[in-house]
Design a protein around this motif. Structure first.
Motif, mmCIF file in Angstrom:
data_model
loop_
_atom_site.group_PDB
_atom_site.id
_atom_site.type_symbol
_atom_site.label_atom_id
_atom_site.label_comp_id
_atom_site.label_asym_id
_atom_site.label_seq_id
_atom_site.Cartn_x
_atom_site.Cartn_y
_atom_site.Cartn_z
ATOM 1 N N GLN A 180 23.348 38.119 13.827
ATOM 2 C CA GLN A 180 24.106 39.139 14.535
ATOM 3 C C GLN A 180 23.206 40.315 14.875
ATOM 4 O O GLN A 180 22.282 40.646 14.127
ATOM 5 N N TYR A 230 35.651 41.336 21.714
ATOM 6 C CA TYR A 230 35.764 39.879 21.828
ATOM 7 C C TYR A 230 35.420 39.239 20.481
ATOM 8 O O TYR A 230 34.338 39.452 19.935
ATOM 9 N N LEU A 231 36.368 38.478 19.949
ATOM 10 C CA LEU A 231 36.161 37.739 18.709
ATOM 11 C C LEU A 231 36.763 36.351 18.870
ATOM 12 O O LEU A 231 37.850 36.205 19.437
ATOM 13 N N TYR A 246 26.386 41.321 19.674
ATOM 14 C CA TYR A 246 26.681 39.889 19.640
ATOM 15 C C TYR A 246 26.370 39.339 18.254
ATOM 16 O O TYR A 246 25.439 39.791 17.581
ATOM 17 N N GLU A 278 37.199 32.772 16.336
ATOM 18 C CA GLU A 278 36.950 32.274 14.989
ATOM 19 C C GLU A 278 37.788 31.032 14.710
ATOM 20 O O GLU A 278 38.941 30.952 15.102
ATOM 21 N N TRP A 314 24.663 43.620 15.650
ATOM 22 C CA TRP A 314 25.951 44.321 15.695
ATOM 23 C C TRP A 314 25.804 45.644 16.404
ATOM 24 O O TRP A 314 24.825 46.335 16.194
ATOM 25 N N PRO A 315 26.708 46.028 17.273
ATOM 26 C CA PRO A 315 27.981 45.453 17.688
ATOM 27 C C PRO A 315 27.891 44.625 18.961
ATOM 28 O O PRO A 315 28.916 44.284 19.543
ATOM 29 N N TRP A 322 31.724 43.875 19.613
ATOM 30 C CA TRP A 322 32.698 44.016 18.529
ATOM 31 C C TRP A 322 33.393 45.361 18.605
ATOM 32 O O TRP A 322 32.730 46.367 18.817
ATOM 33 N N PRO A 323 34.714 45.446 18.500
ATOM 34 C CA PRO A 323 35.730 44.434 18.236
ATOM 35 C C PRO A 323 36.421 43.914 19.494
ATOM 36 O O PRO A 323 37.529 43.384 19.407
ATOM 37 N N ARG A 326 32.381 31.251 13.868
ATOM 38 C CA ARG A 326 32.835 32.537 14.412
ATOM 39 C C ARG A 326 31.795 33.125 15.351
ATOM 40 O O ARG A 326 30.612 32.841 15.229
ATOM 41 N N ARG A 327 32.314 33.945 16.254
ATOM 42 C CA ARG A 327 31.465 34.551 17.272
ATOM 43 C C ARG A 327 32.108 35.874 17.700
ATOM 44 O O ARG A 327 33.323 35.976 17.771
ATOM 45 N N PHE A 328 31.279 36.871 17.985
ATOM 46 C CA PHE A 328 31.792 38.118 18.534
ATOM 47 C C PHE A 328 30.831 38.636 19.597
ATOM 48 O O PHE A 328 29.648 38.306 19.594
#
Length: 193
Positions: free
Chosen positions: A21, A45-46, A26, A48, A23-24, A42-43, A37-39
Motif C-alpha cells: 500500500q 474506493y474500497l 492505492y 473486499e 496510503w491513501p 482511501w476511503p 482487498r483493494r483500495f
C-alpha cells in the motif's frame, strides 16, 4: 508486514499472502483462500472479499459516499448517499430494513422486531416483549415491557419534565409507581402500598 514511513507505505509477504500500500493513494492485499482487498483514494474506493475460508464469505464494495454494498449468503446491504438511503436484508435474523432518509424515516420488518419511524411526527419500535412509541418527538413517549411475570409502562413528556412509571408483578399483583413533574413534585408508591 514491513512498514516504511508508517502508515503510508507497507509491503506484505507471507505464506500464500502478498500485498502493498501507498496510503491513501492505492493498496491491495490477498491471502489465497482467505481474503482479497483493494483500495484507491482511501476511503473513496474500497473492494473486499473476506471470510473466503468460511461458510459465509462476504463481498464489500464502497464508492464512498455515493454507494456502498455488502453481500453474503446471510445478509445483503445497499446504501446510497451514505448514511441517508439504504436497504438491508438480514436472512439470518429474518429482518428487512429500509432507510428513506435515515434516521428520520426508517422501516424495519422481521420476526423479532418491527419499526416505523417518521420523525419528528411518530415512531413505533416493537420487539418481542417491548414497545416504544414517540408522538411529536420529543414531546411525548410511551414505553411498555410485558413478560409473563412483570409489566412496566412509562409515559414521558419532554423526556424528564413529566414522567409516570408503573411496574406490576403479575404473579402476585404487587405494583410500584413513580410520578414526577420536574422540578415541582415527585410521587412514589412502593410495592407495599
Amino acid at each position: 508486514t514491513s512498514n516504511y514511513l508508517y502508515p503510508f507505505v507497507s509491503i506484505i509477504r507471507g505464506e500464500r499472502e502478498s500485498g502493498f500500500q501507498v496510503w491513501p493513494l492505492y493498496g491491495q492485499a490477498e491471502k489465497e483462500g482467505v481474503y482479497r482487498r483493494r483500495f484507491a483514494l482511501w476511503p473513496v474506493y474500497l473492494q473486499e472479499e473476506s471470510g473466503l475460508d468460511t461458510d459465509d464469505p462476504t463481498r464489500r464494495f464502497y464508492l464512498f459516499p455515493f454507494y456502498t454494498s455488502a453481500e453474503s449468503d446471510k445478509r445483503s446491504e445497499r446504501r446510497f448517499l451514505w448514511p441517508f438511503f439504504g436497504y438491508v436484508s438480514d436472512r439470518g435474523k429474518k429482518l428487512e430494513e429500509r432507510d428513506y432518509f435515515w434516521p428520520f424515516v426508517v422501516t424495519i420488518e422481521g420476526e423479532s422486531r418491527s419499526l416505523n419511524r417518521f420523525l419528528p411526527f411518530y415512531s413505533e419500535d416493537r420487539r418481542r416483549e417491548r414497545v416504544k412509541r414517540w408522538y411529536l418527538w420529543p414531546l411525548y413517549s410511551h414505553e411498555e415491557l410485558n413478560s409473563e411475570s412483570f409489566r412496566q409502562e412509562r409515559d414521558r413528556v419532554l423526556f424528564f419534565l413529566y414522567s409516570d412509571k408503573l411496574e406490576t408483578w403479575t404473579i402476585d399483583g404487587r405494583e410500584r409507581r413513580r410520578t414526577a413533574v420536574w422540578p415541582l413534585l415527585v410521587y412514589k408508591k412502593d410495592e407495599r402500598g
